[in-house]
Design an enzyme around this catalytic site. Sequence first.
Site, PDB file in Angstrom:
ATOM      1  N   THR A   9       0.801  -1.211   0.000  1.00 45.33           N
ATOM      2  CA  THR A   9       0.000   0.000   0.000  1.00 45.33           C
ATOM      3  C   THR A   9       0.836   1.264   0.000  1.00 45.33           C
ATOM      4  O   THR A   9       0.362   2.295  -0.418  1.00 45.33           O
ATOM      5  CB  THR A   9      -0.922   0.050   1.217  1.00 45.33           C
ATOM      6  OG1 THR A   9      -0.112  -0.098   2.365  1.00 45.33           O
ATOM      7  CG2 THR A   9      -1.969  -1.016   1.161  1.00 45.33           C
ATOM      8  N   SER A  84      -4.456  -7.222  11.522  1.00 46.47           N
ATOM      9  CA  SER A  84      -5.834  -7.569  11.197  1.00 46.47           C
ATOM     10  C   SER A  84      -5.853  -8.520  10.014  1.00 46.47           C
ATOM     11  O   SER A  84      -5.234  -8.258   8.989  1.00 46.47           O
ATOM     12  CB  SER A  84      -6.624  -6.295  10.854  1.00 46.47           C
ATOM     13  OG  SER A  84      -7.877  -6.642  10.289  1.00 46.47           O
ATOM     14  N   GLY A 129      -5.008  -8.412   4.629  1.00 47.43           N
ATOM     15  CA  GLY A 129      -4.522  -8.243   5.995  1.00 47.43           C
ATOM     16  C   GLY A 129      -3.796  -6.916   6.114  1.00 47.43           C
ATOM     17  O   GLY A 129      -3.556  -6.232   5.116  1.00 47.43           O
ATOM     18  N   LYS A 130      -3.479  -6.526   7.307  1.00 44.11           N
ATOM     19  CA  LYS A 130      -2.691  -5.300   7.523  1.00 44.11           C
ATOM     20  C   LYS A 130      -2.206  -5.302   8.962  1.00 44.11           C
ATOM     21  O   LYS A 130      -2.890  -5.828   9.847  1.00 44.11           O
ATOM     22  CB  LYS A 130      -3.569  -4.056   7.301  1.00 44.11           C
ATOM     23  CG  LYS A 130      -2.772  -2.824   6.980  1.00 44.11           C
ATOM     24  CD  LYS A 130      -2.399  -2.850   5.527  1.00 44.11           C
ATOM     25  CE  LYS A 130      -1.505  -1.694   5.167  1.00 44.11           C
ATOM     26  NZ  LYS A 130      -1.318  -1.636   3.713  1.00 44.11           N
ATOM     27  N   GLY A 131      -1.045  -4.689   9.187  1.00 45.85           N
ATOM     28  CA  GLY A 131      -0.532  -4.628  10.540  1.00 45.85           C
ATOM     29  C   GLY A 131       0.065  -3.265  10.824  1.00 45.85           C
ATOM     30  O   GLY A 131       0.283  -2.464   9.917  1.00 45.85           O
TER      31      GLY A 131
END
Length: 442
Positions: A9, A84, A129-131
Amino acid sequence: MDINYSSDTYSATLNPGLADSIDTMAEEANPFETLQEQIDDAAAYLDVRPDVIERLKRPERVLETTLSVEMDDGSVETIKGYRSQFNGDRGPYKGGIRYHPGVDRDEVTALSGWMVFKCATVGIPFGGGKGGIEIDPADYSESELERITRSFARELRPLIGEDKDIPAPDVNTGQREMNWIKDTYETLENTTAPGVITGKAPDSGGSAGRVEATGRSTVLTAREAFDYLDTDIEGASVAVQGYGNAGWIAAKLVDELGANVVAVSDSSGGIYREGGFDPVAVKEHKRETGSVVDYHNAGREITNDELLTLDVDLLIPAALENAIDGDLAKDVQADVIVSAANGPLTPEADDVLTERGIHVFPDILANSGGVTVSYFEWVQNRQRYYWNEETVNERLEELIVDAFDDLTTAYEEHDLPNFRTAAYVVAIERVLDAYEQGGNWP
Ligand code: NAD
């Protein structure tokens, strides 16, 4: 700014402008609510049960963790981290890891949801997903950052894996952090598994073409958009907001197509010249001075708001979330907007631009080159067989052109109000197909 890594991203080094923008985003709009609104907007055009859509509006799970990390002076700091996993119906969770003081559960959750629909729009076999870790990396030494990253990697270890969840860089993380996470995971698992993370340095299994991928997909989208709208990109006037990885590569590649980049900007301001700029020379100036402003060929300086409302054929927002709100959208004069940035338009801006007949080609298609080449990196890692840059670029072009065609087909078949809704309609249908085909596990 050194461009030494890439991400799903973002590909940002310590960038005060970008950092400021995320704080602004938190004040202006809750990104998780924006995501849910976008899903509802598209669902209105689909024959789907509301309970099934409701399932798509929430993450499957979110890890919230507290890291205890020793600092160089011997003190111990407690730091919050999140990961997530929004939806895995179409494949392993995929998405970056962000280091920023503004990181919180809602932001990470929203970003993980956008990854679901981005991967589905471009048709790659990943979920979303992402963190994130709630720190300003500028406050830490390199050895502290390594300990923080390795500590987070230990927390992530049960969740991630080549076939489970594959992180990548995001704001303020890059090849260095990805290499540390890979090393921690491989050491603890007593194996080699380069595909556990993407955006790595080339010698650690990174892919050719990854750094240019986001600007490249933006310009491929613009090229297809102009063709679809029966206008010529050659000679088109272009304004680019943000001159980092995504923006400057987009400016360079659109110039190579014969378009005329008449305005560019960064966090310090913008420049406009009717005759256009040489994007490479402007980049060189930014590298030397830290900004595009004062470029010696500049016709005149402009503000970022002026840039966004210039009468140009193509506007490429490539800086911030929420760059164009409902008010500013009333003054936009561009014919076509192709979003390199994630979430540069508020939902209100989208509505105003739709009403005004300005075509917006959304981020989840236009900037999907980053995650697409991350997918290629993962494929190469799994095969232990590496492609040259030409092959990467050819395969990227094929996927973006196919995704563009699917989007415009949906736009026409469902008689949709705009291309953002079309992208979500395509993506939601794909995620729901996978969900239904999987059946129900009690
Ligand atoms: P970057 O840090 O390399 O560049 C950001 C640029 O925006 C810088 O030139 C900065 O000066 C400028 N900027 C900051 N505040 C500004 C303001 N108020 N007005 C104008 N310009 C401003 O970041 P990037 O990787 O190019 O990311 C930019 C956007 O592209 C982000 O929204 C990101 O999510 C999106 N994106 C990037 C990638 C990627 O692979 N790089 C992938 C997908 C999406």
